[in-house]
Design an enzyme around this catalytic site. Structure first.
Site, PDB file in Angstrom:
ATOM      1  N   LYS A 175     -22.648   3.310 -19.079  1.00  0.00           N
ATOM      2  CA  LYS A 175     -21.471   5.511 -19.643  1.00  0.00           C
ATOM      3  C   LYS A 175     -21.361   6.109 -18.722  1.00  0.00           C
ATOM      4  O   LYS A 175     -22.014   7.153 -18.419  1.00  0.00           O
ATOM      5  CB  LYS A 175     -21.810   5.879 -20.512  1.00  0.00           C
ATOM      6  CG  LYS A 175     -20.695   6.235 -21.837  1.00  0.00           C
ATOM      7  CD  LYS A 175     -19.699   7.176 -21.427  1.00  0.00           C
ATOM      8  CE  LYS A 175     -20.001   8.847 -20.965  1.00  0.00           C
ATOM      9  NZ  LYS A 175     -19.146   9.996 -20.329  1.00  0.00           N
ATOM     10  N   GLU A 249     -33.114  12.455 -14.627  1.00  0.00           N
ATOM     11  CA  GLU A 249     -32.171  13.028 -13.393  1.00  0.00           C
ATOM     12  C   GLU A 249     -32.017  14.129 -14.016  1.00  0.00           C
ATOM     13  O   GLU A 249     -30.387  14.301 -14.057  1.00  0.00           O
ATOM     14  CB  GLU A 249     -31.906  12.565 -12.565  1.00  0.00           C
ATOM     15  CG  GLU A 249     -32.406  11.402 -12.516  1.00  0.00           C
ATOM     16  CD  GLU A 249     -34.019  11.421 -11.660  1.00  0.00           C
ATOM     17  OE1 GLU A 249     -34.119  12.328 -10.492  1.00  0.00           O
ATOM     18  OE2 GLU A 249     -34.997  10.342 -11.401  1.00  0.00           O
ATOM     19  N   CYS A 283     -27.489  17.856  -6.933  1.00  0.00           N
ATOM     20  CA  CYS A 283     -28.729  18.365  -8.060  1.00  0.00           C
ATOM     21  C   CYS A 283     -29.180  18.413  -7.057  1.00  0.00           C
ATOM     22  O   CYS A 283     -30.502  19.117  -7.562  1.00  0.00           O
ATOM     23  CB  CYS A 283     -29.403  17.165  -9.178  1.00  0.00           C
ATOM     24  SG  CYS A 283     -29.919  15.684  -7.466  1.00  0.00           S
ATOM     25  N   GLU A 384     -28.482  27.102 -11.660  1.00  0.00           N
ATOM     26  CA  GLU A 384     -28.167  26.603 -11.338  1.00  0.00           C
ATOM     27  C   GLU A 384     -26.641  26.274 -11.206  1.00  0.00           C
ATOM     28  O   GLU A 384     -25.832  26.534 -12.305  1.00  0.00           O
ATOM     29  CB  GLU A 384     -28.440  24.822 -11.694  1.00  0.00           C
ATOM     30  CG  GLU A 384     -27.978  23.978 -10.665  1.00  0.00           C
ATOM     31  CD  GLU A 384     -27.651  22.516 -11.103  1.00  0.00           C
ATOM     32  OE1 GLU A 384     -27.342  21.742 -12.882  1.00  0.00           O
ATOM     33  OE2 GLU A 384     -28.360  21.684 -11.188  1.00  0.00           O
TER      34      GLU A 384
HETATM   35  P1  NAD Z   1     -23.626  16.311 -18.377  1.00  0.00           P
HETATM   36  O1  NAD Z   1     -25.391  16.338 -18.649  1.00  0.00           O
HETATM   37  O2  NAD Z   1     -22.676  17.880 -18.810  1.00  0.00           O
HETATM   38  O3  NAD Z   1     -22.734  14.721 -18.437  1.00  0.00           O
HETATM   39  C1  NAD Z   1     -24.226  13.642 -17.793  1.00  0.00           C
HETATM   40  C2  NAD Z   1     -23.715  12.530 -18.906  1.00  0.00           C
HETATM   41  O4  NAD Z   1     -23.691  12.318 -19.930  1.00  0.00           O
HETATM   42  C3  NAD Z   1     -21.466  12.270 -19.200  1.00  0.00           C
HETATM   43  O5  NAD Z   1     -21.255  10.953 -18.694  1.00  0.00           O
HETATM   44  C4  NAD Z   1     -21.861  13.429 -20.122  1.00  0.00           C
HETATM   45  O6  NAD Z   1     -20.513  12.453 -20.992  1.00  0.00           O
HETATM   46  C5  NAD Z   1     -23.041  12.535 -20.978  1.00  0.00           C
HETATM   47  N1  NAD Z   1     -23.467  13.247 -22.094  1.00  0.00           N
HETATM   48  C6  NAD Z   1     -22.753  14.665 -22.258  1.00  0.00           C
HETATM   49  N2  NAD Z   1     -23.209  14.481 -23.967  1.00  0.00           N
HETATM   50  C7  NAD Z   1     -23.881  13.711 -24.384  1.00  0.00           C
HETATM   51  C8  NAD Z   1     -24.530  13.288 -25.105  1.00  0.00           C
HETATM   52  N3  NAD Z   1     -24.751  14.699 -25.995  1.00  0.00           N
HETATM   53  N4  NAD Z   1     -25.544  12.123 -24.950  1.00  0.00           N
HETATM   54  C9  NAD Z   1     -25.353  11.129 -24.221  1.00  0.00           C
HETATM   55  N5  NAD Z   1     -24.389  11.120 -23.306  1.00  0.00           N
HETATM   56  C10 NAD Z   1     -23.955  12.650 -23.048  1.00  0.00           C
HETATM   57  O7  NAD Z   1     -23.735  16.515 -16.804  1.00  0.00           O
HETATM   58  P2  NAD Z   1     -22.418  16.437 -15.543  1.00  0.00           P
HETATM   59  O8  NAD Z   1     -22.217  18.165 -15.820  1.00  0.00           O
HETATM   60  O9  NAD Z   1     -21.666  15.263 -15.181  1.00  0.00           O
HETATM   61  O10 NAD Z   1     -23.056  16.854 -14.326  1.00  0.00           O
HETATM   62  C11 NAD Z   1     -23.874  17.918 -13.117  1.00  0.00           C
HETATM   63  C12 NAD Z   1     -25.198  18.028 -13.650  1.00  0.00           C
HETATM   64  O11 NAD Z   1     -26.081  16.750 -13.107  1.00  0.00           O
HETATM   65  C13 NAD Z   1     -26.467  19.143 -13.126  1.00  0.00           C
HETATM   66  O12 NAD Z   1     -26.556  19.722 -13.868  1.00  0.00           O
HETATM   67  C14 NAD Z   1     -26.534  18.317 -12.330  1.00  0.00           C
HETATM   68  O13 NAD Z   1     -27.824  19.072 -11.503  1.00  0.00           O
HETATM   69  C15 NAD Z   1     -27.397  17.204 -13.059  1.00  0.00           C
HETATM   70  N6  NAD Z   1     -26.987  15.652 -11.793  1.00  0.00           N
HETATM   71  C16 NAD Z   1     -28.277  15.327 -11.278  1.00  0.00           C
HETATM   72  C17 NAD Z   1     -29.471  15.133 -10.392  1.00  0.00           C
HETATM   73  C18 NAD Z   1     -30.499  13.966 -10.437  1.00  0.00           C
HETATM   74  O14 NAD Z   1     -30.425  13.179  -9.359  1.00  0.00           O
HETATM   75  N7  NAD Z   1     -31.331  15.085 -10.925  1.00  0.00           N
HETATM   76  C19 NAD Z   1     -28.188  14.178  -9.459  1.00  0.00           C
HETATM   77  C20 NAD Z   1     -26.789  14.324  -9.967  1.00  0.00           C
HETATM   78  C21 NAD Z   1     -26.414  15.469 -11.100  1.00  0.00           C
END
Ligand code: NAD
Length: 492
Positions: A175, A249, A283, A384
């Protein structure tokens, strides 16, 4: 004409069951450029059922060589298609083309690396106290994995999950983020071309409700998630209901620490790479630059000079160094952080707004922004931002640098800049993070494990340990004697 994409379930392409779609928006001009299916719970059910059927129906019994061969073919296809995939990803999330090109090759490198492990997943032979007992372990695929990714690096993040999952013998339902789903669907076409059996790789697209339906599905055997910390916590709560193992992550507030004995030119380049690459939307962003007092003014001056010179513009242009941020919500969020930092008394040294000019009028652009003299407990040093906003913080000695670096909820990575080997080891040991870079930053390798501690996550990706997330250990104990035993006392 925007392209219309379909879900990939059980080896077939189909619209969402109720026909719903949503647009992909290009962050450079806010134009819809693709239509994507908004999956519903019936689609999630179908994808999980297809993955289960593929797992039980044969994939879990394939030998490692078969899986490795398919994965190498997939890597070849991705390499051959890297330019098109990079263009798609840049159009989708606004990341500069010079980075998305590298990311496609790096994703392919990860499939090759894990392909190399697929036929080497042996267990251990364990000598016990009693010589008549033979004991050994086997490693078995966990089953159907839900892989949920964020928008900032869809292909690279997916490779961190899908490569070890396939090597281990799991089947998956992916997803991607609703903010950048196109390359994941384009990549599913490559999986199909590579010859993976139907149902091994499935993709459902849509908003967070699709992720929630997937992670709460009783047919899921493990979850690997990359995204925000709040979503990670929500997923953990849902996973607890089914006791589903989770790899998370999450976010970061990483410290890039420059000691007075550092090679300053290298360190300043590392600082720029840390926060302005990908417009800070990574991230691992080195969003806190900790600088020793003796060199503070010099480093601040050099970082500011480099920040002012960054070429901001269309990410599809090879010369562009920083594109827009990916979404309107992110644009507003980053600008609000900047505004609050100003109100809270941090010194704005560079940027702080939206770049002016016709080229920027329709995109989600933010100026490279530097704040100096940021208090370690200020919001900008704790939260962040996920944008091109650097907080520079002075420190006097090692002890203070370590305390500031460890003084946030996060613990993803840290950078150390020093020519003193003993100091590098001493400080690295005391940093509460999943990874430390010394005299480099934002350098990745398929072989090196990656992941966070504290609010930055659970588990590791890349490297040998990533396989553990997708494998169960089974112990086999065989009694070679025919000895009589007391049935009412445990045998040891
Ligand atoms: P997000 O948490 O909003 O969304 C991530 C994913 O989760 C999307 O596919 C979204 O549709 C899905 N999602 C949303 N609500 C959900 C739920 N209740 N249950 C299951 N899935 C759900 O994050 P984002 O805005 O897409 O990404 C930014 C964040 O990701 C930042 O905090 C960043 O630091 C983090 N990030 C971490 C890493 C790492 O490897 N540590 C890498 C890249 C980004």
């Amino acid at each position: 004409m925007p392209t219309t994409y379909q879900l990939y379930i059980g080896g077939a392409w189909r619209d969402a069951a109720d026909g719903a779609t949503f647009p992909a928006i290009n962050p450079v001009d806010q134009q819809p450029w693709a239509h994507l299916p908004q999956a519903g719970s019936a689609d999630v059910d179908a994808a999980v059922a297809a993955a289960r059927e593929a797992f039980d129906g044969g994939w879990k019994h394939t030998n490692g060589l078969t899986r490795a061969t398919l994965m190498q073919r997939l890597a070849e296809l991705l390499e051959a298609d890297a330019e098109r995939m990079a263009q798609l990803e840049t159009t989708d999330n606004g990341k500069v083309i010079r980075e998305t090109r590298v990311q496609m090759r790096f994703a392919a490198r990860n499939y090759r690396y894990f392909a190399g492990w697929a036929d080497k997943l042996h267990g251990e032979s364990i000598p016990l106290d009693r010589p008549e007992l033979v004991d050994f372990t086997t490693r078995e695929p966990r089953g159907v994995a839900a892989l949920i990714t964020s928008w900032n690096s869809p292909m690279a993040i997916l490779a961190n999950k899908l490569a070890p999952a396939l090597a281990a013998g799991c089947t998956v339902v992916i997803k991607p983020s609703e903010m950048a789903s196109v390359t994941t669907l384009a990549f599913a076409e490559l999986c199909e071309k590579a010859g993976f059996p139907a149902g091994v790789v499935n993709v459902v697209t849509g908003d967070g409700s699709v992720g929630a339906a997937l992670t709460g599905h009783p047919g899921i055997d493990l979850i690997s998630f990359t995204g925000g910390t709040a979503t990670g916590k929500a997923i953990s709560r849902v996973a607890a209901e089914h006791l589903t193992p989770v790899t998370l992550e999450l976010g970061g507030k990483s410290a890039n620490i420059v000691f007075a004995d550092a090679d300053l030119e290298q360190a300043v380049t590392g600082a720029v790479a840390g926060i302005f690459a990908a417009a800070g939307q990574t991230c691992i962003a080195g969003s806190r630059l900790l600088v020793q007092r003796e060199i503070y003014d010099r480093v601040v001056a050099q970082v500011c000079e480099r920040a002012r010179a960054i070429r901001v513009g269309d990410p599809r242009d090879e010369a562009t160094e920083m594109g827009p941020v990916a979404t309107q919500a992110q644009h507003q969020r980053v600008l609000a952080f900047i505004q609050r930092a100003r109100e809270q008394g941090a010194t704005l040294a560079v940027g702080g707004g939206v770049p002016q000019g016709e080229a920027y009028d329709r995109g989600y652009f933010v100026e490279p922004t530097v704040f100096t003299e940021v208090a370690p407990d200020a919001e900008l040093a704790q939260e962040e931002v996920f944008g091109p906003v650097l907080a520079i913080i002075p420190f006097d000695n090692e002890e203070e640098a370590i305390a500031i670096a460890n003084g946030t909820a996060y613990g993803l990575v840290a950078g150390l800049w020093t020519q003193n080997l003993a100091r590098a080891h001493r400080v690295a040991r005391r940093l509460e993070v999943g990874g430390v870079w010394v005299n480099t930053y934002r350098t990745n390798a398929a072989q090196a494990p990656f992941g966070g501690v504290k609010a930055s996550g659970i588990g590791r990706e890349r490297g040998l340990h990533a396989l553990d997330e997708y494998l169960e250990i089974k112990n086999l104990m065989i009694d070679l004697s025919s000895e009589a035993r007391d049935p009412f006392a445990i045998r040891t």
